[in-house]
Design a protein around this motif. Structure first.
Motif, PDB file in Angstrom:
ATOM      1  N   GLU A  13     -20.912  23.117 -12.286  1.00 40.60           N
ATOM      2  CA  GLU A  13     -21.166  23.599 -10.916  1.00 40.60           C
ATOM      3  C   GLU A  13     -20.097  23.086  -9.957  1.00 40.60           C
ATOM      4  OE1 GLU A  13     -25.359  23.407  -9.416  1.00 40.60           O
ATOM      5  OE2 GLU A  13     -25.637  22.386 -11.341  1.00 40.60           O
ATOM      6  N   LEU A  14     -19.708  21.835 -10.153  1.00 40.32           N
ATOM      7  CA  LEU A  14     -18.685  21.225  -9.303  1.00 40.32           C
ATOM      8  C   LEU A  14     -17.371  21.994  -9.426  1.00 40.32           C
ATOM      9  CD1 LEU A  14     -18.087  18.782  -7.451  1.00 40.32           C
ATOM     10  CD2 LEU A  14     -17.268  17.593  -9.495  1.00 40.32           C
ATOM     11  N   THR A  15     -16.986  22.277 -10.657  1.00 42.71           N
ATOM     12  CA  THR A  15     -15.738  23.005 -10.902  1.00 42.71           C
ATOM     13  C   THR A  15     -15.786  24.390 -10.254  1.00 42.71           C
ATOM     14  OG1 THR A  15     -15.451  21.808 -12.991  1.00 42.71           O
ATOM     15  CG2 THR A  15     -14.167  23.829 -12.706  1.00 42.71           C
ATOM     16  N   GLU A  16     -16.909  25.083 -10.424  1.00 40.15           N
ATOM     17  CA  GLU A  16     -17.040  26.415  -9.828  1.00 40.15           C
ATOM     18  C   GLU A  16     -16.994  26.353  -8.303  1.00 40.15           C
ATOM     19  OE1 GLU A  16     -20.655  27.885 -11.565  1.00 40.15           O
ATOM     20  OE2 GLU A  16     -19.725  28.125 -13.537  1.00 40.15           O
ATOM     21  N   GLU A  38     -11.993  17.290 -18.968  1.00 41.72           N
ATOM     22  CA  GLU A  38     -12.831  17.103 -20.146  1.00 41.72           C
ATOM     23  C   GLU A  38     -13.018  15.631 -20.500  1.00 41.72           C
ATOM     24  OE1 GLU A  38     -11.548  19.730 -23.245  1.00 41.72           O
ATOM     25  OE2 GLU A  38     -11.727  21.469 -21.928  1.00 41.72           O
ATOM     26  N   ALA A  39     -12.132  14.774 -20.029  1.00 38.26           N
ATOM     27  CA  ALA A  39     -12.238  13.344 -20.350  1.00 38.26           C
ATOM     28  C   ALA A  39     -13.122  12.583 -19.364  1.00 38.26           C
ATOM     29  CB  ALA A  39     -10.842  12.715 -20.375  1.00 38.26           C
ATOM     30  N   ASP A  40     -13.415  13.202 -18.208  1.00 41.72           N
ATOM     31  CA  ASP A  40     -14.154  12.493 -17.169  1.00 41.72           C
ATOM     32  C   ASP A  40     -15.091  13.454 -16.436  1.00 41.72           C
ATOM     33  OD1 ASP A  40     -15.101  11.060 -15.009  1.00 41.72           O
ATOM     34  OD2 ASP A  40     -13.136  10.351 -14.359  1.00 41.72           O
ATOM     35  N   PRO A  41     -16.408  13.310 -16.628  1.00 44.67           N
ATOM     36  CA  PRO A  41     -17.355  14.259 -16.020  1.00 44.67           C
ATOM     37  C   PRO A  41     -17.408  14.187 -14.495  1.00 44.67           C
ATOM     38  CG  PRO A  41     -18.519  12.457 -17.101  1.00 44.67           C
ATOM     39  CD  PRO A  41     -17.066  12.305 -17.453  1.00 44.67           C
ATOM     40  N   ARG A  42     -16.803  13.158 -13.882  1.00 48.39           N
ATOM     41  CA  ARG A  42     -16.790  13.058 -12.426  1.00 48.39           C
ATOM     42  C   ARG A  42     -15.485  13.586 -11.822  1.00 48.39           C
ATOM     43  NH1 ARG A  42     -16.542   7.767 -10.894  1.00 48.39           N
ATOM     44  NH2 ARG A  42     -15.543   7.449 -12.892  1.00 48.39           N
ATOM     45  N   HIS A 110     -19.435  18.797   0.697  1.00 44.70           N
ATOM     46  CA  HIS A 110     -20.392  17.709   0.853  1.00 44.70           C
ATOM     47  C   HIS A 110     -21.847  18.127   0.676  1.00 44.70           C
ATOM     48  CE1 HIS A 110     -18.115  14.192   2.966  1.00 44.70           C
ATOM     49  NE2 HIS A 110     -17.744  14.378   1.727  1.00 44.70           N
ATOM     50  N   GLU A 111     -22.177  19.323   1.161  1.00 43.09           N
ATOM     51  CA  GLU A 111     -23.565  19.795   1.020  1.00 43.09           C
ATOM     52  C   GLU A 111     -23.984  19.828  -0.443  1.00 43.09           C
ATOM     53  OE1 GLU A 111     -24.051  23.613   2.776  1.00 43.09           O
ATOM     54  OE2 GLU A 111     -23.402  22.935   4.744  1.00 43.09           O
ATOM     55  N   LEU A 112     -23.059  20.201  -1.309  1.00 47.05           N
ATOM     56  CA  LEU A 112     -23.367  20.284  -2.728  1.00 47.05           C
ATOM     57  C   LEU A 112     -23.339  18.923  -3.407  1.00 47.05           C
ATOM     58  CD1 LEU A 112     -21.308  23.378  -3.922  1.00 47.05           C
ATOM     59  CD2 LEU A 112     -23.777  23.171  -3.785  1.00 47.05           C
ATOM     60  N   THR A 113     -22.318  18.128  -3.072  1.00 46.76           N
ATOM     61  CA  THR A 113     -22.109  16.881  -3.820  1.00 46.76           C
ATOM     62  C   THR A 113     -23.008  15.748  -3.338  1.00 46.76           C
ATOM     63  OG1 THR A 113     -20.281  16.214  -2.373  1.00 46.76           O
ATOM     64  CG2 THR A 113     -19.714  17.455  -4.381  1.00 46.76           C
ATOM     65  N   HIS A 114     -23.452  15.841  -2.084  1.00 43.72           N
ATOM     66  CA  HIS A 114     -24.274  14.763  -1.522  1.00 43.72           C
ATOM     67  C   HIS A 114     -25.679  15.299  -1.279  1.00 43.72           C
ATOM     68  CE1 HIS A 114     -24.997  10.943   0.379  1.00 43.72           C
ATOM     69  NE2 HIS A 114     -25.560  11.556   1.381  1.00 43.72           N
ATOM     70  N   ALA A 115     -26.439  15.399  -2.345  1.00 40.11           N
ATOM     71  CA  ALA A 115     -27.797  15.973  -2.239  1.00 40.11           C
ATOM     72  C   ALA A 115     -28.793  14.950  -1.740  1.00 40.11           C
ATOM     73  CB  ALA A 115     -28.232  16.520  -3.574  1.00 40.11           C
TER      74      ALA A 115
END
Length: 115
Positions: A13-16, A38-42, A110-115
């Motif tokens: 979702e973050l990538t999209e 692919e090496a780091d999910p964050r 921010h709206e997406l990443t800071h829920a």
């Protein structure tokens, strides 16, 4: 005991979200590609192809330190597919501009990443 402020969105979702939003904050003539790291999910990987005849492409790694703060790392600068010295003034100026645009995009998300 404070709960760590972690990213509350999955990498897909973050990538999209970055794919949708980044083109709105960079110059219209520039082109951006966003992929999951692919090496780091964050983290996401961003390549920005600068407009004009210079044919530069800039590779950045963007890592979420927490849900609000990102760390942007320049990975490589290429011209016509070959690595170039990124310490020149003109390239440093572009790196600063793109880094600022990347931070603007993170703010927009921010709206997406800071829920």
């Amino acid at each position: 005991m404070s709960k760590r402020d972690e990213l509350s969105i999955n990498q897909q979702e973050l990538t999209e979200a970055w794919q949708r939003t980044l083109p709105d904050v960079i110059q219209q003539s520039d082109r951006a590609e966003v992929q999951a790291d692919e090496a780091d999910p964050r983290s996401v990987r961003i390549t920005i192809h600068s407009a004009g005849h210079q044919m530069y492409s800039f590779d950045f790694k963007v890592t979420y330190v927490d849900s609000r703060e990102i760390r942007t790392t320049l990975v490589d600068v290429e011209k016509d597919g070959k690595s170039v010295d990124e310490r020149t003034d003109s390239i440093q100026q572009l790196v600063e501009d793109y880094t600022r645009h990347i931070h603007e995009c993170a703010q927009a998300l921010h709206e997406l990443t800071h829920a």
